[in-house]
Design an enzyme around this catalytic site. Sequence first.
Site, mmCIF file in Angstrom:
data_model
loop_
_atom_site.group_PDB
_atom_site.id
_atom_site.type_symbol
_atom_site.label_atom_id
_atom_site.label_comp_id
_atom_site.label_asym_id
_atom_site.label_seq_id
_atom_site.Cartn_x
_atom_site.Cartn_y
_atom_site.Cartn_z
ATOM 1 N N CYS A 78 -66.590 25.207 -25.945
ATOM 2 C CA CYS A 78 -66.739 24.566 -27.257
ATOM 3 C C CYS A 78 -68.192 24.096 -27.472
ATOM 4 O O CYS A 78 -69.075 24.922 -27.573
ATOM 5 C CB CYS A 78 -65.721 23.427 -27.396
ATOM 6 S SG CYS A 78 -65.552 22.902 -29.109
ATOM 7 N N HIS A 166 -60.523 25.994 -26.193
ATOM 8 C CA HIS A 166 -60.339 25.113 -25.027
ATOM 9 C C HIS A 166 -59.329 25.707 -24.041
ATOM 10 O O HIS A 166 -58.123 25.594 -24.258
ATOM 11 C CB HIS A 166 -59.862 23.737 -25.492
ATOM 12 C CG HIS A 166 -60.922 22.954 -26.183
ATOM 13 N ND1 HIS A 166 -61.822 22.164 -25.519
ATOM 14 C CD2 HIS A 166 -61.262 22.893 -27.489
ATOM 15 C CE1 HIS A 166 -62.661 21.627 -26.375
ATOM 16 N NE2 HIS A 166 -62.346 22.053 -27.582
ATOM 17 N N GLU A 168 -58.532 24.577 -21.213
ATOM 18 C CA GLU A 168 -57.903 23.510 -20.429
ATOM 19 C C GLU A 168 -56.671 22.929 -21.109
ATOM 20 O O GLU A 168 -55.881 22.216 -20.494
ATOM 21 C CB GLU A 168 -58.928 22.406 -20.136
ATOM 22 C CG GLU A 168 -59.399 21.575 -21.341
ATOM 23 C CD GLU A 168 -60.523 22.238 -22.157
ATOM 24 O OE1 GLU A 168 -60.713 23.456 -22.035
ATOM 25 O OE2 GLU A 168 -61.173 21.529 -22.928
#
Length: 508
Positions: A78, A166, A168
């Site tokens: 990001c 993202h 994660e």
Amino acid sequence: MEKIYIVDFGSQYTQLIARRLRELNVYCEIHPFNKVPELDEEVKGIILSGSPASVRDANAPQIDLAPVFGKLPILGICYGAQYLAQTYGGEVLPSPSREYGRAILIIKDKEDVLFQNVRTESQVWMSHGDTIQKLPNETRVLASTSDVRNAAFRFDNAPVWGIQFHPEVYHTEQGMLILQNFVVSVCGCKQDWTPDNFVEQTVAQLKKTIGDDNVILGLSGGVDSSVAAILLKKAIGDRLHCIFVDSGLLRYNEFEEVLASYKNLGLNVIGVDASERFYNDLKGVTEPEEKRKIIGRDFVETFNEAAAKIPNARWLAQGTIYPDVVESASVSGPAAKIKSHHNVGGLPEKMHLKVVEPLRLLFKDEVRRVGKSLGMPQSLIGRHPFPGPGLAIRIIGDITPEKVHILQQVDKIFIDNLKRADLYDKVWQAGAILLPVQSVGVMGDERTYERCVALRAVSSVDGMTADWVHLPYDFLAQTSNEIINKVKGVNRVVYDISSKPPATIEWE
Ligand code: XMP
């Protein structure tokens, strides 16, 4: 120990990146962008986190990548990706609209190592206000979404990738695989950060550090201090002296039960009943922070008195875990203090002891895994978190032994029912709150004017954010009935349906 550095630009997801890598059995450390330590040979790669800032801001967080670019693998996520793009000659502009939420990632280059075995189309999570309009020279696009052309790119001549989404976040379906491709296939990490290895290394290290000294540890009944105790026992045996204080604010029978299970585990533990002291000092106090201060002080004093009887103690062990010590980057000034959570603050300074914190590298889920690998019973390692000030912050208003007794009974019914219904392990934390409210009811033919309790059950990963759990109506009905029928003095039960934020988990 080989590791990945995660450079924190202040994203709310930075700790999540670290937890994902740990789940892959790869050790990593989070460092604020302006305090990254010198690199050594153990650092195998670098991840640049997201950020609430925009790379276009004059005071946007920055880091000098020149010493590592081309030498170590880098993955920008990001803001991290936008930072890479802008630093090396690309262009970042505001998105026409803020892109937030799910998107479908379409892989353009299936040969690239970062996307090996990743499906051609899969869901990813986006959260950004800027977009990479133009990539630097000598880079190529690896993947796009319908709105974001440069959703993933890499440099041609350096092991450096940027991804706009993202990986994660749970909503990114193949995020773990992408992270694994980076840390294992690109960085070459061996994935040997396992609970067994941690135990072996930590026990050896504790033996070396502590030598022949005695160590004191405060047990709380919670997971962290219990796992710390078992690790230390493994390292130094009976030279570990544990103290377990009964503040009178624990759950029903908790002091006796937990003390017994500690003894069963072979721990050298002294139980100190100090409930009178706590009740006396809390008499008439209603302000939550004031309650916390009194409890903190009484705890320190009680603990010190018990500790003074232990000869030759040189060390104080604490169950501190990684989220307590990791320093996060702040791009908009220090976070405001909302509640003080430091119940044992001040212990080390007052005791002139050296501090040992065997769990300070671990996240909570890792502490549980270590506990499991140490053979600890599920009843200890699966326990819900419980606040240091105990039931005192779940009794709104002043504390009396009578109120504690009522709340203990309510809490016990609620928790026992959760266990019986197989819901306890599905809930992150649950408890009951005694409200300073009386309400009218009828029992038999009589009018009653009695107390009201609130039940709270939340799902969470770390307590920072939480959602209320949608417990089945039948379960709530049965629990409410049982509480009103069995607990004298309670005639009304409500269920808390607030999430955090904006509410907190505890009411005080
Ligand atoms: P809040 O209420 O801030 O709670 O949403 C987040 C987590 O922290 C626990 N908590 C405390 N723990 N001392 C503690 O050790 C405290 O004073 C304290 N206050 C809240 C709470 O139970 C939840 O797990």
